[in-house]
Design an enzyme around this catalytic site. Structure first.
Site, PDB file in Angstrom:
ATOM      1  N   HIS A 189       0.814  -1.215   0.000  1.00 22.42           N
ATOM      2  CA  HIS A 189       0.000   0.000   0.000  1.00 22.42           C
ATOM      3  C   HIS A 189       0.843   1.258   0.000  1.00 22.42           C
ATOM      4  O   HIS A 189       0.516   2.236  -0.660  1.00 22.42           O
ATOM      5  CB  HIS A 189      -0.926   0.007   1.231  1.00 22.42           C
ATOM      6  CG  HIS A 189      -2.073  -0.912   1.050  1.00 22.42           C
ATOM      7  ND1 HIS A 189      -2.942  -1.230   2.044  1.00 22.42           N
ATOM      8  CD2 HIS A 189      -2.476  -1.593  -0.028  1.00 22.42           C
ATOM      9  CE1 HIS A 189      -3.840  -2.066   1.574  1.00 22.42           C
ATOM     10  NE2 HIS A 189      -3.573  -2.300   0.330  1.00 22.42           N
ATOM     11  N   ARG A 332     -12.430  -3.404 -12.627  1.00 26.82           N
ATOM     12  CA  ARG A 332     -11.894  -4.759 -12.807  1.00 26.82           C
ATOM     13  C   ARG A 332     -12.340  -5.592 -11.609  1.00 26.82           C
ATOM     14  O   ARG A 332     -12.172  -5.162 -10.468  1.00 26.82           O
ATOM     15  CB  ARG A 332     -10.370  -4.711 -12.872  1.00 26.82           C
ATOM     16  CG  ARG A 332      -9.783  -6.111 -12.939  1.00 26.82           C
ATOM     17  CD  ARG A 332      -8.310  -6.094 -13.161  1.00 26.82           C
ATOM     18  NE  ARG A 332      -7.568  -5.753 -11.962  1.00 26.82           N
ATOM     19  CZ  ARG A 332      -6.259  -5.585 -11.919  1.00 26.82           C
ATOM     20  NH1 ARG A 332      -5.559  -5.689 -13.026  1.00 26.82           N
ATOM     21  NH2 ARG A 332      -5.646  -5.294 -10.801  1.00 26.82           N
ATOM     22  N   ARG A 465       7.476 -10.438 -11.940  1.00 31.38           N
ATOM     23  CA  ARG A 465       7.550  -8.984 -12.120  1.00 31.38           C
ATOM     24  C   ARG A 465       8.103  -8.257 -10.902  1.00 31.38           C
ATOM     25  O   ARG A 465       8.495  -7.097 -11.008  1.00 31.38           O
ATOM     26  CB  ARG A 465       6.186  -8.414 -12.517  1.00 31.38           C
ATOM     27  CG  ARG A 465       5.103  -8.608 -11.505  1.00 31.38           C
ATOM     28  CD  ARG A 465       3.719  -8.323 -12.085  1.00 31.38           C
ATOM     29  NE  ARG A 465       3.168  -7.066 -11.609  1.00 31.38           N
ATOM     30  CZ  ARG A 465       1.937  -6.636 -11.883  1.00 31.38           C
ATOM     31  NH1 ARG A 465       1.142  -7.364 -12.637  1.00 31.38           N
ATOM     32  NH2 ARG A 465       1.502  -5.508 -11.417  1.00 31.38           N
ATOM     33  N   CYS A 502      -3.458  -0.695 -20.091  1.00 34.27           N
ATOM     34  CA  CYS A 502      -3.533  -0.200 -18.709  1.00 34.27           C
ATOM     35  C   CYS A 502      -2.297  -0.582 -17.886  1.00 34.27           C
ATOM     36  O   CYS A 502      -2.243  -0.295 -16.697  1.00 34.27           O
ATOM     37  CB  CYS A 502      -4.810  -0.676 -18.026  1.00 34.27           C
ATOM     38  SG  CYS A 502      -4.907  -2.451 -17.858  1.00 34.27           S
TER      39      CYS A 502
HETATM   40  C1  PEP Z   1      -1.242  -5.327 -15.675  1.00 34.87           C
HETATM   41  O1  PEP Z   1      -1.032  -6.506 -15.399  1.00 34.87           O
HETATM   42  O2  PEP Z   1      -0.659  -4.702 -16.575  1.00 34.87           O
HETATM   43  C2  PEP Z   1      -2.248  -4.565 -14.921  1.00 34.87           C
HETATM   44  C3  PEP Z   1      -2.591  -3.355 -15.292  1.00 34.87           C
HETATM   45  O3  PEP Z   1      -2.769  -5.118 -13.828  1.00 34.87           O
HETATM   46  P1  PEP Z   1      -1.971  -5.230 -12.423  1.00 34.87           P
HETATM   47  O4  PEP Z   1      -0.746  -4.369 -12.532  1.00 34.87           O
HETATM   48  O5  PEP Z   1      -2.940  -4.784 -11.412  1.00 34.87           O
HETATM   49  O6  PEP Z   1      -1.672  -6.685 -12.353  1.00 34.87           O
HETATM   50 MG    MG Z   2      -2.346  -7.646 -14.155  1.00 30.56          MG
END
Ligand code: PEP
Ligand code: MG
Length: 574
Positions: A189, A332, A465, A502
């Site tokens: 957060h 979402r 990631r 996004c």
């Molecule tokens: C993504 O995976 O690019 C995304 C926008 O969702 P999050 O970062 O919430 O996994």
């Molecule tokens: Mg994602």
């Protein structure tokens, strides 16, 4: 000069003096008391609880940024008012004849130990809450306060063991330009709040506090995850220049607030925002985005004592939609991994949570929770500007299974005579390679695509990631990633459905010409990146972009793509 490498969780550069905040240790002596002073200790207990609750209530009413901050503080209040605390602490004072401080210390270290020793993230967050409450109480009793916050100013870079989410807004109010922490994660957060507000932040530096010298010059490079102590002259000059450009740029960009992003040849590009907390709406207004392209609703669930019910969710969705109207709100459905909900559900620890029961898989497994969310969304969507999308869709089976539930939920609402949307537009997040490969088929059934490049990169390249030891493999320049984006956009075009981006790529300068060149007309970015993304878009001439796509397709390596996209920028003075 000493350079430490961590994880950049909020971009930008900050330069200042190191302000080292050592983790506060409970330094509590066991003082024995006489029977006749038991009542005094008890009174001190009630007094300290009352005062600490008052402090927290004051913060709740004065902090203006995030509902999330307020909820964290509400949790702290609940910990203080929990009968368990009173029973245990007063019980120990009476039975063991020990002072209040020692009884509190025993209670809190016991609870914190239990949470700390649990591996999953949900419980480790709980430990942070208990630590904060214990500090507040013991600080009050010892006369120590969080006075250090008052000392903070625009010249201090704060270096901490871990960053309590409830403090980030307070630090921002004192103009702290940058934050570094030993612990944390990109999705914690505090990282999310720092990103939204726009404070550069680097985390995950094991020896940060040992290596820092109070008061020395420090640079936080939130984009590259670097913390540079006592920089040499050249480095300092370079970063000062960068920082100056950053500040000037921010000011220069203010005129773009409220202006539509239109390319030089007149193509309108919608710049939407990604939000996690309802209060971020203020930032959307400040930066003049065209709506919300991604509302990450999982943050309504994370770290909560109970699951958010239908009314709670309905009120939030409705309020945001009303405030944005007529601009869109894309909700979402919750993208949670099993670990995040294990506080509520009896879920086994997974070996690979990113490949496990997350996103739509979890929704399809725990349909009761999913149904509640869909009911709230369908009800709120009578506003007309809400659409919904599903995360982690791998192909038609996932999509159809989710749609089956959505239709059923809608039929139930209709049967109950509850007003709900008849024409909710339903999209799919393209963030798993299989969904991109099968985008043609998905496009025939769903209403829109939103490409989540953060996960698409992770799953395409099989690289976590958030893991710094493999971070160099995580690259949007990889030709396979760019190829999957192209497939998705072409499928959307063929089916005549909208497609947006996004993931973080949507606000990265190198990629914007490629994305617009492909035909993307909607970019959804973090609120703090709105104006800069607008500016980038407005420099472009879409006619000049056509040539980029075949060039990108002809290259086979990350380095070649990167070189090409950078070179394109230089040549076009972009
Ligand atoms: C993504 O995976 O690019 C995304 C926008 O969702 P999050 O970062 O919430 O996994
Ligand atoms: Mg994602």
């Amino acid at each position: 000069m000493r350079i430490l490498t961590g994880i950049g969780v909020s971009p930008g550069v900050a330069i200042g003096k190191a302000f080292v905040r050592e983790p506060q240790k409970f330094n509590v002596q066991c003082r024995h008391i006489e029977t006749h002073t038991i009542e005094d200790e008890k009174n001190r207990f009630f007094d300290s609880i009352k005062k600490t609750v008052q402090d927290i209530e004051h913060l709740i009413t004065t902090l203006s940024f995030s509902i999330e901050d307020q909820e964290i503080l509400e949790t702290h209040k609940m910990i203080l008012l929990d009968p368990e605390l009173e029973i245990n602490v007063l019980g120990e004072i009476e039975a063991e004849l020990v002072c209040l401080e020692f009884a509190l210390y025993n209670y809190f270290t016991g609870v914190i130990d239990v949470f700390d020793n649990m591996e999953n993230e949900y419980f480790s967050q709980r430990a942070i809450d208990f630590k904060e409450v214990a500090h507040r109480l013991l600080n009050y009793l010892s006369g120590e306060t969080d006075a250090y916050i008052e000392e903070l100013s625009g010249e201090h870079i704060l270096l901490m063991e871990e960053m309590p989410p409830s403090k980030v807004t307070e630090f921002a109010a004192h103009d702290v330009p940058g934050i570094c922490a030993v612990k944390g994660s990109k999705t914690s957060h505090s990282a999310i709040i720092a990103r939204s507000i726009g404070i550069p932040m680097v985390i995950g530096i094991p020896n940060l506090l040992k290596k820092a010298v109070e008061g020395e010059t420090v640079i936080v490079d939130g984009r590259n995850g670097l913390v540079i102590f006592s920089p040499d002259e050249d480095t300092l000059k370079k970063y000062k220049k960068y920082r100056w450009r950053q500040i000037k740029h921010k000011d220069d960009l203010k005129y773009l607030t409220g202006k539509p992003a239109i390319t030089r040849d007149g193509v309108r590009i919608k710049i939407l925002n990604n939000i996690e907390f309802p209060k971020e709406l203020d930032l959307i207004k400040q930066n003049g985005a065209d709506g919300v392209g991604l509302f990450r609703t999982e943050f309504l669930y994370i770290d909560k004592k109970e699951l958010p019910d239908e009314t709670f969710q309905y009120n939030i969705y409705r309020e945001i939609a009303e405030k944005l109207h007529p601009n869109p709100l894309v909700i979402r459905t919750f993208d949670l991994g099993g670990d995040k909900l294990s506080g509520f559900l009896n879920i086994k620890q997974e070996r690979n949570p990113n490949l496990g029961c997350r996103g739509i898989r979890l929704s399809l497994q725990y349909t009761d929770i999913f149904r509640i969310q869909l009911r709230a969304i369908l009800r709120a969507a009578v506003s007309g500007n809400i659409s919904v999308m599903f995360p982690m869709i791998t192909g038609l089976d996932d999509y159809r299974a989710a749609m089956k539930i959505l239709r059923k939920v809608r039929a139930e609402l209709v049967a109950e005579g509850i007003e709900c949307s008849e024409s909710l537009s339903v999209g799919v997040m393209i963030e798993v390679p299989s969904a991109a490969i099968l985008a043609d088929q998905l496009a025939k059934e769903c209403d829109f695509f939103s490409i989540g490049t953060n996960d698409l990169i992770q799953y395409t390249l099989a690289v976590d990631r958030d893991a710094d030891n493999v971070a160099r493999y995580y690259s949007g320049y990889h030709p396979a990633v760019l190829h999957l984006i192209e497939i998705t956009v072409n499928s959307a075009k063929k089916a005549n459905i909208p497609v947006s981006i996004c993931g973080e790529m949507a606000s990265e300068r190198d990629f914007i010409p490629f994305l617009i060149g492909l035909g993307i007309r909607q970019l959804s970015v973090s609120p703090s990146m709105t104006l800069i993304t607008k500016e980038q878009v407005m420099k472009l001439d879409s006619n000049a972009l056509a040539g980029i796509i075949p060039e990108v397709k002809s290259r086979g390596s990350i380095t070649e793509e990167q070189e090409y996209l950078k070179q394109w920028r230089t040549e076009h003075e972009y």
